[in-house]
Each structure stands twice: as C-alpha cells, then as structure tokens.
Design a protein around this motif. Sequence first.
Motif, PDB file in Angstrom:
ATOM      1  N   THR A  45       0.831  -1.203   0.000  1.00 44.49           N
ATOM      2  CA  THR A  45       0.000   0.000   0.000  1.00 44.49           C
ATOM      3  C   THR A  45       0.870   1.259   0.000  1.00 44.49           C
ATOM      4  OG1 THR A  45      -1.587  -1.291   1.283  1.00 44.49           O
ATOM      5  CG2 THR A  45      -2.037   1.026   1.144  1.00 44.49           C
ATOM      6  N   LYS A  46       2.186   1.085  -0.097  1.00 39.26           N
ATOM      7  CA  LYS A  46       3.160   2.189  -0.181  1.00 39.26           C
ATOM      8  C   LYS A  46       3.324   2.938   1.133  1.00 39.26           C
ATOM      9  CE  LYS A  46       2.679   1.063  -4.533  1.00 39.26           C
ATOM     10  NZ  LYS A  46       3.461  -0.041  -5.101  1.00 39.26           N
ATOM     11  N   LEU A  47       2.820   2.384   2.239  1.00 42.24           N
ATOM     12  CA  LEU A  47       2.953   3.046   3.533  1.00 42.24           C
ATOM     13  C   LEU A  47       4.175   2.536   4.291  1.00 42.24           C
ATOM     14  CD1 LEU A  47      -0.743   3.082   4.818  1.00 42.24           C
ATOM     15  CD2 LEU A  47       0.607   5.065   4.122  1.00 42.24           C
ATOM     16  N   LEU A  48       4.811   3.428   5.026  1.00 42.22           N
ATOM     17  CA  LEU A  48       5.845   3.080   6.001  1.00 42.22           C
ATOM     18  C   LEU A  48       5.235   3.398   7.355  1.00 42.22           C
ATOM     19  CD1 LEU A  48       8.848   4.744   4.153  1.00 42.22           C
ATOM     20  CD2 LEU A  48       8.482   2.276   4.429  1.00 42.22           C
ATOM     21  N   HIS A  49       4.880   2.385   8.115  1.00 39.02           N
ATOM     22  CA  HIS A  49       4.044   2.639   9.285  1.00 39.02           C
ATOM     23  C   HIS A  49       4.225   1.573  10.362  1.00 39.02           C
ATOM     24  CE1 HIS A  49       0.708  -0.319   8.028  1.00 39.02           C
ATOM     25  NE2 HIS A  49       1.701  -0.482   7.189  1.00 39.02           N
ATOM     26  N   VAL A 132     -14.114  15.535  -0.408  1.00 39.75           N
ATOM     27  CA  VAL A 132     -14.614  14.430  -1.241  1.00 39.75           C
ATOM     28  C   VAL A 132     -15.639  13.573  -0.506  1.00 39.75           C
ATOM     29  CG1 VAL A 132     -12.463  14.337  -2.548  1.00 39.75           C
ATOM     30  CG2 VAL A 132     -12.747  12.834  -0.557  1.00 39.75           C
ATOM     31  N   LEU A 133     -15.780  13.784   0.816  1.00 31.46           N
ATOM     32  CA  LEU A 133     -16.671  12.941   1.609  1.00 31.46           C
ATOM     33  C   LEU A 133     -18.121  13.401   1.491  1.00 31.46           C
ATOM     34  CD1 LEU A 133     -14.534  12.730   4.869  1.00 31.46           C
ATOM     35  CD2 LEU A 133     -14.651  11.039   3.043  1.00 31.46           C
ATOM     36  N   ASN A 134     -19.029  12.441   1.617  1.00 30.93           N
ATOM     37  CA  ASN A 134     -20.441  12.812   1.561  1.00 30.93           C
ATOM     38  C   ASN A 134     -20.832  13.593   2.826  1.00 30.93           C
ATOM     39  OD1 ASN A 134     -21.529  11.023   3.664  1.00 30.93           O
ATOM     40  ND2 ASN A 134     -21.182   9.346   2.228  1.00 30.93           N
ATOM     41  N   ASN A 135     -21.978  14.239   2.765  1.00 33.00           N
ATOM     42  CA  ASN A 135     -22.364  15.181   3.816  1.00 33.00           C
ATOM     43  C   ASN A 135     -22.734  14.527   5.143  1.00 33.00           C
ATOM     44  OD1 ASN A 135     -21.944  17.427   2.193  1.00 33.00           O
ATOM     45  ND2 ASN A 135     -24.015  17.325   1.334  1.00 33.00           N
ATOM     46  N   ASN A 136     -22.761  13.179   5.178  1.00 31.32           N
ATOM     47  CA  ASN A 136     -23.043  12.495   6.444  1.00 31.32           C
ATOM     48  C   ASN A 136     -21.890  12.650   7.435  1.00 31.32           C
ATOM     49  OD1 ASN A 136     -25.522  11.536   5.558  1.00 31.32           O
ATOM     50  ND2 ASN A 136     -24.634   9.689   4.674  1.00 31.32           N
ATOM     51  N   TYR A 137     -20.693  12.890   6.901  1.00 35.35           N
ATOM     52  CA  TYR A 137     -19.507  12.946   7.771  1.00 35.35           C
ATOM     53  C   TYR A 137     -19.321  14.348   8.336  1.00 35.35           C
ATOM     54  CZ  TYR A 137     -18.473   8.279   6.261  1.00 35.35           C
ATOM     55  OH  TYR A 137     -18.554   6.922   6.029  1.00 35.35           O
ATOM     56  N   LYS A 138     -19.196  14.407   9.649  1.00 36.04           N
ATOM     57  CA  LYS A 138     -19.148  15.695  10.344  1.00 36.04           C
ATOM     58  C   LYS A 138     -17.805  15.974  11.024  1.00 36.04           C
ATOM     59  CE  LYS A 138     -24.127  15.566  11.315  1.00 36.04           C
ATOM     60  NZ  LYS A 138     -24.373  14.333  10.538  1.00 36.04           N
ATOM     61  N   LEU A 139     -17.035  14.925  11.284  1.00 32.55           N
ATOM     62  CA  LEU A 139     -15.814  15.065  12.092  1.00 32.55           C
ATOM     63  C   LEU A 139     -14.720  14.191  11.508  1.00 32.55           C
ATOM     64  CD1 LEU A 139     -15.339  16.624  14.836  1.00 32.55           C
ATOM     65  CD2 LEU A 139     -15.648  14.415  15.970  1.00 32.55           C
ATOM     66  N   GLU A 140     -13.473  14.647  11.629  1.00 32.11           N
ATOM     67  CA  GLU A 140     -12.354  13.808  11.185  1.00 32.11           C
ATOM     68  C   GLU A 140     -11.217  13.872  12.203  1.00 32.11           C
ATOM     69  OE1 GLU A 140     -11.004  15.143   7.388  1.00 32.11           O
ATOM     70  OE2 GLU A 140     -10.087  16.975   8.178  1.00 32.11           O
ATOM     71  N   LEU A 141     -10.570  12.724  12.367  1.00 28.70           N
ATOM     72  CA  LEU A 141      -9.406  12.600  13.242  1.00 28.70           C
ATOM     73  C   LEU A 141      -8.204  12.360  12.336  1.00 28.70           C
ATOM     74  CD1 LEU A 141      -8.120  12.240  16.078  1.00 28.70           C
ATOM     75  CD2 LEU A 141      -8.730   9.809  15.916  1.00 28.70           C
ATOM     76  N   SER A 142      -7.262  13.271  12.339  1.00 30.33           N
ATOM     77  CA  SER A 142      -6.111  13.154  11.444  1.00 30.33           C
ATOM     78  C   SER A 142      -4.840  12.814  12.224  1.00 30.33           C
ATOM     79  CB  SER A 142      -5.907  14.442  10.649  1.00 30.33           C
ATOM     80  OG  SER A 142      -5.633  15.527  11.503  1.00 30.33           O
ATOM     81  N   PHE A 143      -3.954  12.089  11.567  1.00 32.72           N
ATOM     82  CA  PHE A 143      -2.639  11.758  12.120  1.00 32.72           C
ATOM     83  C   PHE A 143      -1.663  11.651  10.961  1.00 32.72           C
ATOM     84  CE2 PHE A 143      -4.550   7.765  10.945  1.00 32.72           C
ATOM     85  CZ  PHE A 143      -3.508   6.930  10.566  1.00 32.72           C
ATOM     86  N   PHE A 144      -0.388  11.449  11.270  1.00 31.64           N
ATOM     87  CA  PHE A 144       0.627  11.383  10.221  1.00 31.64           C
ATOM     88  C   PHE A 144       1.324  10.020  10.227  1.00 31.64           C
ATOM     89  CE2 PHE A 144       0.103  15.895  10.926  1.00 31.64           C
ATOM     90  CZ  PHE A 144       0.115  16.412   9.634  1.00 31.64           C
ATOM     91  N   ASP A 145       1.617   9.555   9.024  1.00 32.98           N
ATOM     92  CA  ASP A 145       2.380   8.323   8.871  1.00 32.98           C
ATOM     93  C   ASP A 145       3.383   8.518   7.745  1.00 32.98           C
ATOM     94  OD1 ASP A 145       2.820   5.799  10.021  1.00 32.98           O
ATOM     95  OD2 ASP A 145       0.697   5.314   9.954  1.00 32.98           O
ATOM     96  N   GLY A 331       7.266 -14.081   8.053  1.00 34.20           N
ATOM     97  CA  GLY A 331       6.535 -12.853   8.308  1.00 34.20           C
ATOM     98  C   GLY A 331       7.317 -11.607   7.945  1.00 34.20           C
ATOM     99  N   GLY A 332       6.922 -10.493   8.578  1.00 35.37           N
ATOM    100  CA  GLY A 332       7.550  -9.210   8.301  1.00 35.37           C
ATOM    101  C   GLY A 332       6.819  -8.436   7.215  1.00 35.37           C
ATOM    102  N   LYS A 333       7.265  -7.215   6.996  1.00 36.20           N
ATOM    103  CA  LYS A 333       6.705  -6.344   5.962  1.00 36.20           C
ATOM    104  C   LYS A 333       7.791  -5.357   5.550  1.00 36.20           C
ATOM    105  CE  LYS A 333       4.734  -3.326   9.540  1.00 36.20           C
ATOM    106  NZ  LYS A 333       3.523  -2.737  10.117  1.00 36.20           N
ATOM    107  N   TRP A 334       7.510  -4.573   4.506  1.00 33.48           N
ATOM    108  CA  TRP A 334       8.530  -3.642   3.997  1.00 33.48           C
ATOM    109  C   TRP A 334       9.062  -2.767   5.130  1.00 33.48           C
ATOM    110  CZ3 TRP A 334       9.623  -2.388  -1.483  1.00 33.48           C
ATOM    111  CH2 TRP A 334      10.609  -1.394  -1.600  1.00 33.48           C
ATOM    112  N   THR A 335       8.177  -2.164   5.916  1.00 34.25           N
ATOM    113  CA  THR A 335       8.606  -1.221   6.950  1.00 34.25           C
ATOM    114  C   THR A 335       9.624  -1.832   7.900  1.00 34.25           C
ATOM    115  OG1 THR A 335       6.413  -0.185   6.878  1.00 34.25           O
ATOM    116  CG2 THR A 335       7.811   0.363   8.751  1.00 34.25           C
ATOM    117  N   THR A 336       9.398  -3.082   8.318  1.00 33.93           N
ATOM    118  CA  THR A 336      10.242  -3.678   9.358  1.00 33.93           C
ATOM    119  C   THR A 336      11.439  -4.463   8.812  1.00 33.93           C
ATOM    120  OG1 THR A 336       8.719  -5.574   9.474  1.00 33.93           O
ATOM    121  CG2 THR A 336       8.390  -3.794  11.059  1.00 33.93           C
TER     122      THR A 336
END
Length: 351
Positions: A45-49, A132-145, A331-336
């Motif tokens: 998914t191209k994430l480093l997390h 881009v979100l529909n009008n049902n969504y009122k709140l968002e919690l953001s973070f960084f990765d 096991g493992g993944k790209w990040t680790t």
Amino acid sequence: MIKRIGIVGGGISGLVTAIFLAREGYKVSIFEKNFLLSETSSKTTKLLHGGLRYLENFHFKEVKNGLNDRHWWLKNFPQHTNKIKISIPFVNLISLDLLKFFFGVKLYALLAGSKSLGNSKLSLIKKNSDNVLNNNYKLELSFFDGVMDDTLLGKDLIKQAKQLDIDIFENHEISSFDINGKVDEQYFDNIILAVGPWTKILLQKNNIKSLRDIDYIKGSHLILNKQIKSGIMFTGICNSRYIFALPFKGLTLLGTTEERVKSPENPSIDLSEESYLLESFNSILKNPITKKDILSSYSGVRPLIKEGKNSHKASRDFFIQKNKRLISIFGGKWTTAPSIARKIVTIINNE
C-alpha cells in the motif's frame, strides 16, 4: 577469512539484510528466481508505518518496532519517502468508535516518542468543494504516517547493493539448499531464506521442519482516476477491515483486501475484491466512482504467520528460525525490513 553469506530471495527483507551484512564486512550473494523486489515487495500500500490498526489487537511491541523502522526509512531515504496526513472520518460527533480511535492515535504517537511525525488533530469537516466525503460525515481525526515511492526507493537499494559488491543473481531459481550451508553446488558459511510467503514451502521441499505456518493472505489494490489531497482511512463495507485511500502520483491508490488463497503464486484481483473496494469507497464519497475510473490494479500475497482463523487479527511481526547454518525468515513487511536485518546481523556476528 571473510564469511560468505548466501541469501535465497530478493524481496525487501533479503535485499536490506544483504546490505546490512555487506556493511559488516561479509561477502554476500543474493539468489532471486525473478527480479529483485518483483514479488510481494512491489505489491504494498506504499505506507511506512507501525500499523495503527494493530493496536486493536494489543500488538504494542510490533507497532513500536514499526514506528522505529519508519523513522529509519524517512531519515535515510528522504528523497523517496515523506510523511502523509491520513484522516479517519466520523458520522457522529460522539461515538465509541471515535473514542477508540482518538485514544489509539494518541497511543500511536506515544509509542513513536521523539520520532513522531506530527500532532494528531480532531476537527469538524468543512463543507466545501475540496471535500470528497459525503455530507453524512461531520468530524475527522487526522494523524501522520510515512509513505514511499517504492519503485525509486527499490532502485536506490539495488544501487547500494551493487556498490557494496553484493553478487546479485536474478532469474536464478535455487534447486536445493540444506542446513549445512549448501545452496545447489555452492557452500556458504550461512544461508538466509528470505522468500516471504514461500518460506514454509521451500523448507518442506528441502526436508527441513518449519516451526511456523504461513497464512496466504492476498491483498489487492486499485489505482483510480481520481485526485485526493490527503489520505483517508475508513471501514470497509464488511465492517471488519480498514481501507486506505491515498494520493498516488496525481491519482488515488485504494486498498487493501484480505483474501485467503491456497498458494502465493500469480495473485491477481478478482471481481469480488474489485466490487468490495469500489462499494466501500463509494460509501463515504460525495461523488461515487465507477469501474470506468479504475486505471489498473495489483495484488500480492502477504507472508503472514498463521495464528488463527481471523487473518485480520494476525500479527504482522516476524520470526527467525535457525537450523545450524540456515536462517529462515517468517513474516515481516517492507517497513520492518531493517529490524529483520539487524536481528540477522546480530545472530551471525555472535556465532
């Protein structure tokens, strides 16, 4: 006399381990049946997390290791990595889900410590044309990765490997190996089996007992002809998995699925996965997309260590098995990959 190390498998774990070992002064050879980084390592998914969602299953050590490794990638490859803002949208201003994620994001930052990428933020969603979100969504919690351009990052790693005089044998499928250092007709002081989901298969093929079982879990992604400004993490229509929609070269990367398959060979997206991803994304969008918006897709099989029937709760951690001169990675993944490499360097240095 310089120790010779043979690595079977040229995915991200094998390649980073080879680089770490070469820097320690070992003579390293990599044997890859296709091209370096061509299998599971190119289907992420191209994430480093660290894996925010893994906190649900109390995988605290795994998440902390991932966050430390995320910092390593961002520090050492700033030209191919970056931080990305990811938002989790909510319909209700107060809910158990919101509380769960709020404390989860705070714990995520706490585990990152000084290596945190930025403060999380809880904010009302603005009703404007950029949203881009529909009008049902009122709140968002953001973070960084962390996020990466795995193609350019992979090329940089391969360049480093060549500069370190690592012998690279692509399109070179190994016929056999043993616990005494023999790979086909060559002998090494150590062999490292770094073949992702094929680990147990190759151990059994060479009459070596596998201490772990592998769960073949296919993850599929879509590349969509749609632009978004920042990442979105949301619950799929199955209500048991999370999906990421991420900005990707002016387009949108959408994924991933979790489908149990019988073999890691030749994975590809099927119609049910495609529909699942589209329907899930459309459930949160203001302007729905269709199949015509799909530009391409890709699938990979994760090398998950089998722990139970529910793959969603399975750890993404790794396990190292040692049989005399043979070291096998489960096991493992790209990040680790750096954590895996450090562990193997420690094992070999202490022999």
